[in-house]
Design an enzyme around this catalytic site. Structure first.
Site, short mmCIF file in Angstrom:
data_model
loop_
_atom_site.label_atom_id
_atom_site.label_comp_id
_atom_site.label_asym_id
_atom_site.label_seq_id
_atom_site.Cartn_x
_atom_site.Cartn_y
_atom_site.Cartn_z
N TRP A 18 0.85 -1.19 0.00
CA TRP A 18 0.00 0.00 0.00
C TRP A 18 0.89 1.24 0.00
O TRP A 18 1.86 1.31 0.76
CB TRP A 18 -0.89 -0.02 1.24
CG TRP A 18 -2.03 0.94 1.18
CD1 TRP A 18 -1.98 2.26 1.46
CD2 TRP A 18 -3.38 0.65 0.80
NE1 TRP A 18 -3.22 2.83 1.30
CE2 TRP A 18 -4.11 1.86 0.89
CE3 TRP A 18 -4.05 -0.51 0.40
CZ2 TRP A 18 -5.47 1.95 0.59
CZ3 TRP A 18 -5.39 -0.43 0.11
CH2 TRP A 18 -6.10 0.78 0.21
N HIS A 48 -0.13 -5.87 6.82
CA HIS A 48 -0.94 -6.04 5.61
C HIS A 48 -0.11 -6.45 4.40
O HIS A 48 -0.55 -6.30 3.26
CB HIS A 48 -1.70 -4.74 5.31
CG HIS A 48 -2.63 -4.34 6.40
ND1 HIS A 48 -3.98 -4.63 6.39
CD2 HIS A 48 -2.40 -3.70 7.58
CE1 HIS A 48 -4.54 -4.18 7.50
NE2 HIS A 48 -3.61 -3.60 8.23
N HIS A 52 -3.41 -11.31 3.28
CA HIS A 52 -3.54 -11.08 4.72
C HIS A 52 -5.00 -11.07 5.17
O HIS A 52 -5.93 -10.92 4.37
CB HIS A 52 -2.89 -9.74 5.10
CG HIS A 52 -3.55 -8.55 4.47
ND1 HIS A 52 -3.25 -8.13 3.19
CD2 HIS A 52 -4.53 -7.72 4.92
CE1 HIS A 52 -4.00 -7.07 2.90
NE2 HIS A 52 -4.79 -6.80 3.93
N ASP A 54 -7.60 -9.09 7.80
CA ASP A 54 -7.81 -7.88 8.60
C ASP A 54 -8.46 -8.24 9.93
O ASP A 54 -9.47 -8.95 9.96
CB ASP A 54 -8.74 -6.90 7.88
CG ASP A 54 -8.05 -6.11 6.78
OD1 ASP A 54 -6.83 -6.22 6.64
OD2 ASP A 54 -8.76 -5.38 6.06
N HIS A 58 -8.45 -3.02 12.81
CA HIS A 58 -7.92 -2.27 11.68
C HIS A 58 -8.85 -1.13 11.27
O HIS A 58 -8.39 -0.08 10.81
CB HIS A 58 -7.69 -3.22 10.50
CG HIS A 58 -7.27 -2.57 9.22
ND1 HIS A 58 -6.21 -1.69 9.16
CD2 HIS A 58 -7.77 -2.66 7.95
CE1 HIS A 58 -6.07 -1.27 7.92
NE2 HIS A 58 -7.00 -1.84 7.17
N HIS A 160 -15.73 -2.40 4.71
CA HIS A 160 -15.19 -2.89 5.98
C HIS A 160 -16.22 -2.76 7.11
O HIS A 160 -16.38 -3.67 7.93
CB HIS A 160 -13.92 -2.12 6.35
CG HIS A 160 -12.70 -2.56 5.63
ND1 HIS A 160 -12.42 -2.16 4.34
CD2 HIS A 160 -11.66 -3.36 6.00
CE1 HIS A 160 -11.27 -2.69 3.95
NE2 HIS A 160 -10.79 -3.43 4.95
N GLU A 172 -7.68 -10.38 2.08
CA GLU A 172 -7.35 -9.48 0.97
C GLU A 172 -6.03 -9.88 0.35
O GLU A 172 -5.19 -10.53 0.98
CB GLU A 172 -7.28 -8.03 1.47
CG GLU A 172 -8.62 -7.51 1.99
CD GLU A 172 -8.53 -6.19 2.73
OE1 GLU A 172 -9.52 -5.45 2.73
OE2 GLU A 172 -7.46 -5.90 3.33
#
Length: 210
Positions: A18, A48, A52, A54, A58, A160, A172
């Protein structure tokens, strides 16, 4: 015959992350020598990194961490569907004709070919109404091959928050290129890391024996 599909990214030095997040790195701290019989390494990574799970913490300030997260959603019957190629979020209308009845866990493929070598700008997020529908059907987990259920620029995290409201789990960064749509067994247990907001997983699909 039972077949295993490894749907995990390889954690490596050039792994896309990211924008602004911690790059993955592995460094040898103990080298084999006459005085040391073993090789030992140190990892630097984001929670992440790659494929991964979450944790609720998060995206929810009152959510539990990875160490307290229930493992049951990450293990069991699972369906894989492919979204049509397109732009914008994946909608309920797109996926509904492809959904099995009452999926317990659902993985959605959005990429024709997973972007191993670059960050996927403009990836397809998941519409919150699709998650609401899955929750109503009793689904325990939703997974995607994109870096997030929500758009990269989202400040509201609608998908989310829909997951959190339903008590579902999230995977994800899955790699689904080689997996035909259908029913499988999912094995994707997160690490038991106290205070962690996510955890890399080794995600596996096992086909049903025929």
């Amino acid at each position: 015959m039972t077949r295993l599909y490894d749907i995990s990214q390889t954690l490596r030095a050039d792994l896309p992350v990211w924008p602004g997040d911690t790059a993955f790195d592995i460094e040898t701290t103990w080298h084999m020598s006459d005085d040391c019989p073993v090789l030992v390494s140190k990892l630097t990574l984001s929670t992440h990194s790659g494929t991964h799970a979450d944790a609720p913490s998060h995206y929810d300030p009152t959510g539990i961490d990875m160490a307290k997260t229930d493992l049951l959603p990450y293990l069991g019957p699972c369906s894989v569907v492919a979204a049509p190629m397109g732009d914008g979020p994946v909608t309920l209308e797109e996926i509904l004709p492809r959904l099995p009845d009452n999926p317990q866990r659902l993985l959605i493929r959005t990429f024709d070919r997973f972007p191993h070598e670059h960050w996927p700008d403009g990836f397809r997020a998941i519409e919150a109404s699709l998650i609401d529908h899955l929750a109503h059907q009793g689904c325990h987990l939703i997974g995607t091959d994109t870096p997030s259920l929500d758009p990269e620029t989202s400040k509201t995290l609608d998908a989310h928050n829909a997951v959190q409201k339903a008590g579902m789990a999230i995977l994800e960064g899955l790699v689904l290129d080689a997996v035909p749509p259908g029913d499988y067994e999912l094995i994707a247990l997160p690490l038991k890391i106290q205070k962690a907001d996510a955890s890399p997983v080794r995600a596996i699909l096992r086909s049903h024996a025929t």
